[in-house]
Design a protein around this motif. Structure first.
Motif, short mmCIF file in Angstrom:
data_model
loop_
_atom_site.label_atom_id
_atom_site.label_comp_id
_atom_site.label_asym_id
_atom_site.label_seq_id
_atom_site.Cartn_x
_atom_site.Cartn_y
_atom_site.Cartn_z
N GLY A 35 9.02 -44.92 -15.93
CA GLY A 35 9.92 -45.70 -14.92
C GLY A 35 9.38 -47.12 -14.55
O GLY A 35 9.98 -47.60 -13.51
N PHE A 36 8.49 -47.63 -15.30
CA PHE A 36 8.30 -49.23 -15.12
C PHE A 36 9.17 -50.06 -16.25
O PHE A 36 9.82 -49.54 -16.92
CB PHE A 36 6.77 -49.50 -15.47
CG PHE A 36 5.69 -48.81 -14.35
CD1 PHE A 36 5.54 -49.35 -13.45
CD2 PHE A 36 5.44 -47.34 -14.77
CE1 PHE A 36 4.53 -48.47 -12.46
CE2 PHE A 36 4.44 -46.89 -13.99
CZ PHE A 36 3.93 -47.15 -13.11
N SER A 37 9.19 -51.30 -15.84
CA SER A 37 10.04 -52.31 -16.71
C SER A 37 9.11 -53.14 -17.25
O SER A 37 8.60 -54.27 -16.87
CB SER A 37 11.07 -53.11 -15.81
OG SER A 37 12.08 -52.37 -15.25
N PRO A 38 8.95 -52.94 -18.64
CA PRO A 38 8.21 -53.85 -19.20
C PRO A 38 8.71 -55.11 -19.63
O PRO A 38 9.76 -55.37 -19.67
CB PRO A 38 7.73 -53.12 -20.62
CG PRO A 38 8.90 -52.25 -20.74
CD PRO A 38 9.47 -51.96 -19.32
N VAL A 39 7.92 -56.20 -19.50
CA VAL A 39 8.12 -57.49 -19.94
C VAL A 39 7.30 -58.11 -21.04
O VAL A 39 6.30 -57.91 -21.26
CB VAL A 39 7.83 -58.36 -18.71
CG1 VAL A 39 8.51 -60.10 -19.09
CG2 VAL A 39 8.88 -58.02 -17.36
N ILE A 40 7.82 -58.62 -21.94
CA ILE A 40 7.24 -59.25 -23.07
C ILE A 40 6.58 -60.58 -22.67
O ILE A 40 7.12 -61.43 -22.40
CB ILE A 40 8.19 -59.57 -24.21
CG1 ILE A 40 9.10 -58.49 -24.87
CG2 ILE A 40 7.54 -60.27 -25.37
CD1 ILE A 40 10.07 -58.80 -25.75
N VAL A 41 5.09 -60.50 -23.09
CA VAL A 41 4.28 -61.94 -22.71
C VAL A 41 3.62 -62.22 -23.74
O VAL A 41 3.16 -61.46 -24.71
CB VAL A 41 3.42 -61.41 -21.45
CG1 VAL A 41 2.42 -62.71 -21.37
CG2 VAL A 41 4.00 -60.99 -20.23
N LYS A 42 3.66 -63.72 -24.00
CA LYS A 42 2.87 -64.25 -25.30
C LYS A 42 1.58 -63.69 -25.29
O LYS A 42 0.89 -63.72 -24.30
CB LYS A 42 3.07 -65.80 -25.07
CG LYS A 42 4.55 -66.30 -24.94
CD LYS A 42 4.54 -67.91 -24.93
CE LYS A 42 6.04 -68.34 -24.74
NZ LYS A 42 6.20 -69.82 -24.87
N SER A 78 1.58 -59.24 -25.53
CA SER A 78 1.01 -58.50 -24.22
C SER A 78 2.28 -57.78 -23.65
O SER A 78 3.43 -58.13 -23.65
CB SER A 78 0.50 -59.44 -23.46
OG SER A 78 -0.81 -60.02 -24.21
N VAL A 79 1.93 -57.11 -22.75
CA VAL A 79 2.99 -56.03 -21.81
C VAL A 79 2.75 -56.58 -20.66
O VAL A 79 1.47 -56.34 -20.09
CB VAL A 79 2.49 -54.54 -22.27
CG1 VAL A 79 3.84 -53.76 -21.63
CG2 VAL A 79 2.67 -54.29 -23.79
N GLY A 80 3.75 -57.14 -20.08
CA GLY A 80 3.82 -57.38 -18.68
C GLY A 80 4.78 -56.21 -17.85
O GLY A 80 5.65 -55.62 -18.44
N ALA A 163 -0.24 -56.03 -18.05
CA ALA A 163 -0.71 -54.89 -17.98
C ALA A 163 -1.75 -54.63 -18.91
O ALA A 163 -2.73 -54.05 -18.94
CB ALA A 163 0.27 -54.09 -17.75
N PHE A 164 -1.01 -54.92 -20.24
CA PHE A 164 -1.65 -54.77 -21.52
C PHE A 164 -1.83 -56.18 -22.35
O PHE A 164 -0.89 -56.60 -22.54
CB PHE A 164 -1.27 -53.50 -22.28
CG PHE A 164 -1.25 -52.09 -21.69
CD1 PHE A 164 -2.51 -51.53 -21.48
CD2 PHE A 164 -0.22 -51.69 -20.86
CE1 PHE A 164 -2.52 -50.26 -20.97
CE2 PHE A 164 0.06 -50.58 -20.27
CZ PHE A 164 -1.25 -49.94 -20.25
N GLY A 165 -3.16 -56.50 -22.73
CA GLY A 165 -3.01 -57.88 -23.24
C GLY A 165 -4.69 -58.28 -23.06
O GLY A 165 -5.52 -57.75 -22.73
N ILE A 166 -4.71 -59.61 -23.76
CA ILE A 166 -5.83 -60.40 -23.64
C ILE A 166 -5.93 -61.22 -22.57
O ILE A 166 -4.76 -61.96 -22.48
CB ILE A 166 -6.29 -60.78 -25.00
CG1 ILE A 166 -6.33 -59.88 -26.29
CG2 ILE A 166 -7.40 -61.72 -25.10
CD1 ILE A 166 -7.22 -58.77 -26.04
#
Length: 543
Positions: A35-42, A78-80, A163-166
């Protein structure tokens, strides 16, 4: 006193986050399913990859796009998560709120955590980055603005967090307390009411500074003493979005442009109007700078310059009443006259065939809205040309002063023709000319037979000689002196020489071949109905 939460006491629940670096490939699909909206993060940053990532705050995620980006190098991004609409399947269940703590000490972090839990309750989703800094997720029924309260920040609609990344400072992956968005669904987040959120804001010393929540249109008195009404959704091509308080939260740049137009380019008055109706708690888009008077002054200089150049909504002379910016549709006669005018420009070599096709395709939209607001692809499909040809043709039509483009900040401006029909288009006259089932090929007929008039030519099939007695068709009604082909040929030659035109120039004006003009002047051929009407317009305009 309760011990603060940190990464050492609460290890990461998902080992994939600390192991492989394929953050988008491992987590994006699960985040979208919950139910969330992921955003592509560098990778290794907090910056979204695409400039229009805010669309994820309002539109549902596209599984095909997520899967496509998860292949190749994109899987390491990364996942925003966008602070926007939350969903349970296809059902919208609220809006995401992220409480971001940037405390510099463990004591301050504990104080902020206790206050958050007291007013909003505990959250099942808590993300950690740097020591003593965390993000808690909640859900609200209505869109919420963003607030900056010292070392506490409330992320509302139009914001995002990784949310997920370095982490760019620590070089280590982000971690979650007990569960992450790949395990916990959005519907499991606690619902925060507007009253609870206001209580939290007051606890941290935030005041609304006299703002009044209005569901209707708010009003402002400009520096000229005129009451200005602010639309709820925008005006023309300038669009924006308001929240439940009546403040503009999205499209603030377009709203500032509108404020300048309403105040006549007065920077101070425009910014006062902007400040009263826009949400200034969030910085400018993709920056950390706040909105200031300098932004209005920069836009005001541009507004004054374009106004002097005549590019800011000035009346266009020569445009018919039904073709202005009001959107009143054109009549069929007006559109026909416009197309006829375009054909004349083509014959005069002022425009090309491509520009003529684009102009005709754009004119088809005048019947509904009085202006052409179609996309480049739609016009290209109607004109039968490429998209690049449409862009070049529209630019050329505007340069020649044949069409005018509206002032807009979007990618789809509206166009209206600068044209006033002087007369209604000439109705097509019905002809009882006999139609031949097969046109003879005159290239295979002896020239003697052509000179004697025994066989009709390809350029004029309206004259058929039976034996030596010609059968003449009455193509020149009202002008009996020109009914004789030889007399008409001499008349055509005199008119051509009077204007200094060659046979090739006259043929281009009448839209026929040079050899046909030569045959007409010798009396061996006759003009078609449309070419004759063009010749009459030429002679009458000179008279």
């Amino acid at each position: 006193m309760q011990m603060p939460l940190n990464l050492r006491q609460h290890p990461v629940s998902d080992r994939r986050c600390c192991g492989a670096r394929a953050h988008w490939g491992d987590h994006a699909a699960e985040v979208a399913e919950h139910g969330f909206s992921p955003v592509i993060v560098k990778a290794g940053t907090k910056e979204p990859l695409y400039p229009k990532w805010q669309m994820a705050c309002y539109l549902p995620p596209v599984p095909a796009f997520i899967a496509k980006h998860a292949t190749g190098r994109g899987r390491n991004d990364s996942v925003g998560i966008a602070c926007g609409q939350l969903r349970d399947g296809k059902k919208e269940i609220g809006w995401l709120i992220a409480i971001d703590c940037d405390a510099g000490s463990q004591t301050r972090s504990s104080e902020i955590r206790d206050a958050i839990v007291e007013h909003l309750g505990e959250s099942p989703l808590v993300r950690f980055g740097r020591p003593n800094r965390w993000v808690r997720l909640y859900r609200s029924e209505t869109p919420t603005a963003s607030y900056r309260l010292g070392d506490l920040e409330i992320l509302g609609v139009g914001r995002q967090f990784v949310a997920f990344g370095i982490h760019p400072n620590t070089g280590k992956p982000y971690g979650w307390q007990d569960g992450d968005p790949g395990d916990v669904k959005a519907k499991e987040l606690p619902v925060v009411s507007q009253k609870k959120l206001e209580g939290l804001l007051r606890a941290f010393g935030h005041h609304e500074q006299g703002r009044i929540s209005e569901s209707t249109t708010r009003r402002f008195t400009s520096h000229q003493g005129v009451e200005v009404s602010v639309p709820d959704a925008g005006s023309g091509q300038l669009l924006w979005t308001k929240d439940e308080r009546g403040l503009v939260i999205d499209g603030r740049d377009a709203f500032l442009t509108w404020c300048l137009a309403k105040t006549g380019g007065h920077a101070e008055a425009a910014f006062a109007l902007f400040e009263d109706h826009a949400d200034l708690s969030r910085p400018k888009r993709d920056t950390r700078r706040a909105w200031t008077l300098k932004d209005a002054q920069v836009k005001a200089r541009t507004f004054v310059r374009r106004s002097r150049q005549g590019l800011v909504k000035h009346a266009v002379r020569g445009r018919p009443a039904q073709g202005d910016w009001s959107g009143r549709p054109w009549s069929d006669d007006g559109i026909a006259a416009l197309i006829e005018h375009t054909d004349r420009l083509l014959l005069q070599r002022k425009i090309t065939q491509t520009e003529r096709a684009v102009a005709v395709a754009m004119a088809e939209f005048l019947k509904d809205k009085g202006q052409c607001f179609a996309s480049v692809g739609t016009i290209a499909k109607g004109a039968g040309v490429t998209s690049s040809a449409v862009k070049n043709a529209r630019r050329r039509l505007v340069t020649l002063g044949l069409w005018k483009a509206s002032e807009t900040v979007g990618k789809m401006p509206a166009y209206v023709p600068i044209f006033k029909p002087t007369q209604t288009p000439v109705a097509k006259q019905k002809s009882n000319r006999p139609v031949q089932s097969q046109v003879p090929n005159t290239s295979k007929v002896p020239s003697v037979a052509l000179r004697q008039g025994m066989v009709p030519s390809n350029d004029n099939r309206g004259i058929v000689r039976v034996g030596r007695k010609p059968v003449q068709l009455d193509l020149f009604q009202g002008e009996p002196k020109l009914s004789d082909p030889l007399a008409f040929g001499h008349h055509l030659r005199r008119e051509r020489l009077k204007r200094g035109l060659t046979q090739q120039g006259m043929a281009e004006y009448l839209s026929c071949r040079r050899s046909h003009i030569a045959n007409v002047e010798r009396g061996h051929d006759r003009l078609s109905h449309w070419a004759h009407q063009r010749f009459l317009e030429l002679t009458r305009s000179a008279a």
